[in-house]
Design a protein around this motif. Structure first.
Motif, PDB file in Angstrom:
ATOM      1  N   LYS A   1     -53.899 -28.554  -7.076  1.00 58.05           N
ATOM      2  CA  LYS A   1     -54.828 -29.324  -6.244  1.00 58.05           C
ATOM      3  C   LYS A   1     -56.078 -28.523  -5.880  1.00 58.05           C
ATOM      4  CE  LYS A   1     -51.450 -30.099  -3.354  1.00 58.05           C
ATOM      5  NZ  LYS A   1     -50.698 -30.557  -2.144  1.00 58.05           N
ATOM      6  N   ASP A   2     -56.170 -27.287  -6.355  1.00 64.80           N
ATOM      7  CA  ASP A   2     -57.275 -26.404  -5.980  1.00 64.80           C
ATOM      8  C   ASP A   2     -58.372 -26.391  -7.049  1.00 64.80           C
ATOM      9  OD1 ASP A   2     -55.802 -25.800  -3.732  1.00 64.80           O
ATOM     10  OD2 ASP A   2     -54.954 -23.967  -4.588  1.00 64.80           O
ATOM     11  N   LEU A   3     -59.511 -25.847  -6.659  1.00 67.01           N
ATOM     12  CA  LEU A   3     -60.659 -25.709  -7.552  1.00 67.01           C
ATOM     13  C   LEU A   3     -61.162 -24.266  -7.483  1.00 67.01           C
ATOM     14  CD1 LEU A   3     -63.019 -26.903  -9.313  1.00 67.01           C
ATOM     15  CD2 LEU A   3     -64.197 -27.383  -7.140  1.00 67.01           C
ATOM     16  N   ILE A   4     -61.419 -23.677  -8.645  1.00 69.29           N
ATOM     17  CA  ILE A   4     -62.011 -22.341  -8.717  1.00 69.29           C
ATOM     18  C   ILE A   4     -63.423 -22.475  -9.279  1.00 69.29           C
ATOM     19  CG2 ILE A   4     -61.866 -20.028  -9.714  1.00 69.29           C
ATOM     20  CD1 ILE A   4     -58.818 -20.449  -9.937  1.00 69.29           C
ATOM     21  N   LEU A   5     -64.406 -21.979  -8.524  1.00 68.58           N
ATOM     22  CA  LEU A   5     -65.804 -21.972  -8.956  1.00 68.58           C
ATOM     23  C   LEU A   5     -66.207 -20.526  -9.204  1.00 68.58           C
ATOM     24  CD1 LEU A   5     -67.245 -24.516  -6.351  1.00 68.58           C
ATOM     25  CD2 LEU A   5     -66.629 -24.968  -8.730  1.00 68.58           C
ATOM     26  N   SER A   6     -66.526 -20.196 -10.438  1.00 61.50           N
ATOM     27  CA  SER A   6     -66.833 -18.797 -10.761  1.00 61.50           C
ATOM     28  C   SER A   6     -68.224 -18.667 -11.345  1.00 61.50           C
ATOM     29  CB  SER A   6     -65.804 -18.233 -11.755  1.00 61.50           C
ATOM     30  OG  SER A   6     -65.933 -18.848 -13.024  1.00 61.50           O
TER      31      SER A   6
ATOM     32  N   LYS B   1     -70.443 -32.354  -4.382  1.00 62.72           N
ATOM     33  CA  LYS B   1     -69.841 -33.459  -5.111  1.00 62.72           C
ATOM     34  C   LYS B   1     -68.315 -33.401  -5.114  1.00 62.72           C
ATOM     35  CE  LYS B   1     -73.776 -33.657  -8.313  1.00 62.72           C
ATOM     36  NZ  LYS B   1     -74.217 -33.312  -9.689  1.00 62.72           N
ATOM     37  N   ARG B   2     -67.740 -32.179  -5.038  1.00 65.80           N
ATOM     38  CA  ARG B   2     -66.319 -32.055  -5.361  1.00 65.80           C
ATOM     39  C   ARG B   2     -65.442 -31.450  -4.282  1.00 65.80           C
ATOM     40  NH1 ARG B   2     -65.657 -30.758 -11.556  1.00 65.80           N
ATOM     41  NH2 ARG B   2     -63.559 -31.244 -10.850  1.00 65.80           N
TER      42      ARG B   2
END
Length: 388
Positions: free
Chosen positions: A124-129, A165-166
């Motif tokens: 359920k997580d998001l990684i932004l790199s 947006k996310r």
């Protein structure tokens, strides 16, 4: 086996062949390579501590007084019998240095980066790199179950647009960046990243591998220099560069440490480092705040060489990693070979380590180099460019 021979042939055809090299360190920033004494312009020993004879001698005296440190193998993982008291002392020293809740030691920066994100993130997580994050971070993200999006390098407006947006679609969001980027040598805006993570209730993960020891008033890195040390949720430091040792660590809170002790596979399923390595690392950490002369010497060299690189028509990084981007693989190889013939150890960096069309020489500056010696290497670069 023909397939693998074809793989090697294709690599060689593309000008991307790599080999292992035998290099012996010498004093004053020099090394021995292929029977020649060369100025080492490829080392990450940014403070010159790895070849500091006085440090080594002082440590050997301590070692003689503490024979329990003299073990060259631990025989077990940290969760079995490999977690000696030196590990506890080291993590306490790190925690006190950073004024943090907790610290956790790993066998290498690669172990840390490939272990943390898979252990902490979920579906359920998001990684932004950052697009230019190191391969070890990329591998860690690939091992995780989280969704992954890369934002354009150092483009924090792009990062915010993704979050706008996310963010609401995910349980946790991890923002991941290096502080000093290993191939371009430029610095992240950590203050901006802190502001973004606070605005969007994200978790900020910063790899200080190339900054810790070499930057900051006490050597804590770019986070200390930019005044945000306490606001980074997960901070990775490595011992193998300016710290002149082996291993890496995560600075974080007690809860995250406990999660990692229970879930980080690169911690659980690997043999612990030997006592002698941990003793040397602890010795270096205790002394790190006192190496201001070395950091000042490095900064003087940085200022001079960045100015010189600009004069030669290259984009200066502003730091101690200087990329001389020449574009094509064969040009990078030819320039490196030219410099080696002249007594300067520097290697070509080519895809996939860097994007296609950005092959380069990566010059690493260290505190034990003399300006006049590095200047001679710059003159050879200039001479090669004018002849090409």
């Amino acid at each position: 086996m023909n397939h693998f021979e074809d793989v090697i042939a294709q690599v060689e055809k593309q000008g991307l062949s790599r080999t292992l090299k035998a290099i012996e360190n010498d004093k004053d920033g020099y090394c021995a390579f292929r029977g020649q004494r060369m100025l080492n312009l490829s080392s990450n020993d940014y403070l010159g501590l790895a070849t500091n004879a006085q440090l080594k001698q002082d440590f050997m005296h301590q070692l003689a007084e503490n024979p329990s440190w003299l073990f060259f193998g631990s025989g077990s993982s940290r969760l079995l019998t490999g977690n000696t008291s030196l590990y506890d002392e080291m993590e306490t020293a790190l925690k006190n240095w950073y004024k943090s809740e907790a610290a956790l030691y790993f066998n290498s920066g690669y172990h840390a980066n490939t272990g943390l994100l898979p252990a902490l993130s979920e579906k359920k997580d998001l990684i932004l790199s950052d697009k230019y994050c190191h391969a070890s971070i990329i591998d860690g993200i690939r091992l995780s179950n989280a969704e992954h999006v890369r934002y354009r390098h150092a483009d924090y407006d792009h990062l915010e647009s993704i979050l706008e947006k996310r963010r609401h679609l995910h349980q946790h969001v991890f923002i991941v960046s290096e502080s000093i980027f290993s191939m371009d040598g430029d610095a992240a805006d950590l203050k901006r990243l802190v502001a973004i993570k606070e605005k969007y209730n994200a978790i900020l993960y910063v790899d200080e591998a190339h900054a810790v020891g070499a930057m900051g008033q006490t050597g804590l890195g770019l986070c200390e220099q930019q005044g945000v040390t306490s606001k980074i949720d997960i901070l990775i430091g490595t011992m193998g560069k300016a710290m002149a040792s082996v291993g890496a660590y995560a600075i974080l809170n007690d809860t995250l440490k406990q999660v990692l002790v229970n879930k980080a596979r690169t911690l659980i399923f690997t043999t612990a480092l030997p006592s002698v390595n941990m003793a040397w690392s602890k010795y270096i950490i205790d002394k790190m705040p006192s190496f201001n002369n070395e950091r000042e010497s490095l900064q003087k060299l940085v200022s001079y060489c960045n100015g010189k690189a600009k004069e030669l028509g290259f984009e200066p990084s502003g730091g101690f990693i200087l990329p001389f981007v020449v574009g094509e693989n064969d040009v990078a190889v030819q320039l490196a070979e030219h410099l080696q013939r002249k007594g300067f150890l520097i290697f070509p960096i080519r895809p996939p380590t860097v994007p296609k069309g950005t092959a380069r020489l990566r010059m690493s500056l260290t505190a034990n180099l003399k300006i006049e010696d590095v200047d001679m290497a710059m003159e050879e670069i200039e001479s090669f460019i004018h002849k090409s």
